[in-house]
Design a protein around this motif. Structure first.
Motif, PDB file in Angstrom:
ATOM      1  N   TRP A 188      -1.121  -4.498 -11.467  1.00  0.00           N
ATOM      2  CA  TRP A 188      -1.221  -3.175 -10.824  1.00  0.00           C
ATOM      3  C   TRP A 188      -2.521  -3.056 -10.035  1.00  0.00           C
ATOM      4  O   TRP A 188      -2.530  -2.632  -8.876  1.00  0.00           O
TER       5      TRP A 188
ATOM      6  N   GLY B 275       1.887  -7.536  -6.537  1.00  0.00           N
ATOM      7  CA  GLY B 275       0.496  -7.809  -6.864  1.00  0.00           C
ATOM      8  C   GLY B 275       0.248  -9.272  -7.200  1.00  0.00           C
ATOM      9  O   GLY B 275      -0.899  -9.731  -7.173  1.00  0.00           O
TER      10      GLY B 275
ATOM     11  N   SER C 188       0.818  -1.210   0.000  1.00  0.00           N
ATOM     12  CA  SER C 188       0.000   0.000   0.000  1.00  0.00           C
ATOM     13  C   SER C 188       0.851   1.258   0.000  1.00  0.00           C
ATOM     14  O   SER C 188       0.599   2.186  -0.778  1.00  0.00           O
TER      15      SER C 188
ATOM     16  N   LYS D 141       7.543   1.192  -9.054  1.00  0.00           N
ATOM     17  CA  LYS D 141       6.352   0.734  -9.766  1.00  0.00           C
ATOM     18  C   LYS D 141       6.461  -0.749 -10.089  1.00  0.00           C
ATOM     19  O   LYS D 141       5.511  -1.519  -9.877  1.00  0.00           O
TER      20      LYS D 141
ATOM     21  N   GLY E 289       2.412   1.601  -3.377  1.00  0.00           N
ATOM     22  CA  GLY E 289       1.448   2.023  -4.387  1.00  0.00           C
ATOM     23  C   GLY E 289       1.073   3.488  -4.258  1.00  0.00           C
ATOM     24  O   GLY E 289       0.977   4.212  -5.256  1.00  0.00           O
TER      25      GLY E 289
ATOM     26  N   VAL F 122       5.914  -2.757  -6.857  1.00  0.00           N
ATOM     27  CA  VAL F 122       4.510  -2.866  -6.456  1.00  0.00           C
ATOM     28  C   VAL F 122       3.771  -3.867  -7.335  1.00  0.00           C
ATOM     29  O   VAL F 122       2.967  -4.673  -6.863  1.00  0.00           O
TER      30      VAL F 122
ATOM     31  N   SER G 132       1.730   6.562  -6.924  1.00  0.00           N
ATOM     32  CA  SER G 132       0.658   7.448  -7.392  1.00  0.00           C
ATOM     33  C   SER G 132       1.011   8.904  -7.150  1.00  0.00           C
ATOM     34  O   SER G 132       0.821   9.761  -8.032  1.00  0.00           O
TER      35      SER G 132
ATOM     36  N   SER H 246      -2.509  -5.107  -6.869  1.00  0.00           N
ATOM     37  CA  SER H 246      -1.738  -4.541  -5.758  1.00  0.00           C
ATOM     38  C   SER H 246      -2.529  -3.471  -5.010  1.00  0.00           C
ATOM     39  O   SER H 246      -2.293  -3.245  -3.818  1.00  0.00           O
ATOM     40  N   PHE H 247      -3.475  -2.814  -5.683  1.00  0.00           N
ATOM     41  CA  PHE H 247      -4.288  -1.792  -5.031  1.00  0.00           C
ATOM     42  C   PHE H 247      -5.557  -2.363  -4.412  1.00  0.00           C
ATOM     43  O   PHE H 247      -6.236  -1.671  -3.647  1.00  0.00           O
TER      44      PHE H 247
END
Length: 547
Positions: free
Chosen positions: A332, A487, A209, A480, A212, A483, A216, A335-336
């Motif tokens: 991606w 995932g 988290s 990136k 990520g 992350v 962002s 992972s979120f």
């Protein structure tokens, strides 16, 4: 130190789970610190690892996402959609518009402004193996928008919803804590979620988290600085980058500290109004007929080819393209998923599963598809008509710049709307990061719904610090990849969620084994009828009647 400060710090100490909070923070700092210290070496190692996953296990990502989509569609139309998060008569905490605005802003919003004008351009310039259409041809234009729809449509939201519905059900119906490890509740029971062996999952979610959110924030800082440079010729060095990052950190931390009602809800609502305004302006002043024609064809192709695109690997010619786009995106979104799932849990109490899934699948897609049709379609239009060589701008200055010259070309007083677009970049970033910061605070307190302000500010400050470090060291791309790599295990978490919910919901509302239940019911009824008749024929001393 004042009494209020002492009380706040004491509350913070009492609420945190030391293993998850401190362990997650330390592991994250070490991982991101290594990436920042050795960005090239880290990038090479992580790229090799991701390439291996894409080439050898890409099919696993595709099947995990497809399963999530199928399950969410079943929740939307099947009887399990009637299950309510909370008591039967409980009213929702937020209006449906506020709920949808927060959901949309938290989920994919920063990606919409970052990739919206640019992704279809990339597909147009490189070609699409699924269709076999020639790069930079007129035939590839609707195909480019169609594949963008795949990457930003119902699929990512299905990953978020599978995790969110699982956690929300056990939180609001079974009293489980709001944390990622609650996905194990169907298998180990709510009472065992405090076991030490469960906590490493929460720690892993902290690392994913924070990484990520830092990525962002880094993307949006990059886009904001690119917009300042393109529009006003303003160039900043490392100090300016840090100051911008600090300013954004203060913004999203303040929003998270104010809480859901006073902070996140208000900024999300403003976001939606600004988003709709820019979308309508671009549609009206842009190539409206072209957008309607191309968008209609792209939407029809998306519906018709959804299964084929979702499971397409380009096995005959190598999986490089699919790995670099679809598999990358799926990793991606995976992972979120825990972060967004936690946030969904926080805001969905009082709503049914069907209402939540409808907002996630239909409501957010109804907002994002027009954006990609208008922004992506307009980019393709100016490129193919020769009014603006947007491809050259994107390749030379980065995809983050694409929206600014597009607005200036399409719209009267385009510079004014370019400023609005820049503002949308910032406000979407604030709502995305404040919701995920709130999620971080919740699952590092062993699942408290309203973590302390100190906790939220701590995570906001850490994210801002790590983002600044990555931006000035050049380690953002490597993070990136890190992350996305993390995932991969979330694909298995999605499978656990689906299996666990099916087991649980079958006990509440049997669907898959309906015939067996009906047969058992008939047999029980027949046995009760026979037993009742025999009891009536028994004498009184046997418990029956005399007649």
């Amino acid at each position: 130190m004042s009494t209020d400060s002492e009380s706040a710090i004491e509350s913070f100490r009492d609420e945190i789970d030391p293993f998850v909070f401190l362990g997650g923070a330390i592991v994250t700092i070490l991982a991101i610190g290594y990436i920042a210290a050795r960005p090239d070496a880290a990038a090479k190692s992580l790229t090799n690892a991701n390439n291996f996953l894409w080439s050898e296990l890409g099919w696993l990502f595709l099947w995990a996402m497809f399963l999530a989509v199928a399950f969410c569609l079943w929740l939307l139309i099947g009887p399990w959609g009637n299950i309510k998060f909370g008591d039967p008569n409980e009213e929702p905490e937020f209006s449906y518009f506020s709920f949808l605005a927060m959901l949309f802003s938290a989920g994919l919003s920063t990606g919409l402004v970052f990739y919206g004008p640019a992704e279809a351009l990339y597909h147009y310039s490189s070609g699409l193996p699924f269709f076999g259409s020639e790069a930079k041809s007129s035939a590839i234009v609707p195909d480019a928008i169609q594949y963008t729809m795949l990457h930003w449509g119902i699929s990512p939201w299905s990953a978020y919803l599978v995790v969110g519905v699982t956690i929300a059900y056990y939180v609001h119906r079974k009293g489980a804590p709001i944390k990622p490890s609650t996905v194990f509740a169907p298998f180990i029971g709510v009472e065992n979620l405090d076991e030490n062996w469960v906590k490493p999952l929460d720690l892993l979610m902290v690392v994913i988290s924070v990484g990520g959110v830092a990525v962002s924030l880094g993307f949006v800082v990059t886009q904001f600085l690119a917009g300042m440079s393109y529009n006003y010729g303003v160039e900043v060095g490392d100090l300016g980058t840090i100051l911008v990052t600090v300013g954004l950190t203060v913004g999203f931390t303040a929003s998270a500290a104010l809480g859901v009602k006073r902070g996140i809800r208000r900024v999300s609502t403003f976001n939606m109004y600004l988003f709709i305004t820019l979308l309508v302006v671009a549609f009206v002043f842009g190539p409206t007929a072209f957008l309607l024609t191309t968008g209609t064809e792209a939407l029809g192709g998306y519906v018709n080819n959804f299964v084929g695109m979702s499971l397409y690997m380009n096995a005959a010619n190598g999986v490089d393209w699919v790995g670099g786009w679809t598999v990358f995106y799926w990793a991606w979104w995976f992972s979120f998923a825990p972060m967004i799932g936690i946030f969904i849990t926080r805001i969905c109490r009082g709503r049914t599963i069907r209402q939540v899934v409808f907002a996630g699948l239909i409501g957010t897609t109804a907002a994002s598809f027009p954006w990609f049709i208008v922004m992506g379609g307009s980019s393709l239009w100016v490129q193919t008509k020769g009014s603006l060589d947007l491809l050259t701008i994107v390749f030379e200055q980065g995809r983050e710049v694409a929206g600014f010259p597009l607005f200036e070309t399409l719209i009267p007083f385009g510079g004014v709307f370019a400023v609005g677009y820049l503002l949308l970049v910032l406000t979407f970033l604030i709502t995305t990061v404040d919701s995920t910061t709130l999620s971080l605070a919740m699952f590092t307190t062993d699942g408290r719904e309203n973590p302390s302000t100190v906790n939220r500010v701590t995570w906001g400050g850490l994210v801002g610090l790590l983002s600044s470090l990555l931006l000035i060291s050049g380690g953002l791309a490597a993070l990136k990849d890190f992350v996305v790599l993390l995932g991969f295990p979330i694909a298995f978490v999605l499978g656990l969620c689906v299996v666990g919910l099916v087991i649980e919901f079958e006990q509440l509302h049997p669907v898959l084994l309906t015939e067996r239940y009906e047969k058992d019911e008939r047999e029980n009824t027949d046995q009760q009828t026979v037993a009742g008749y025999l009891s009536k024929r028994r004498p009184n001393w046997m418990g029956g009647t005399d007649d």
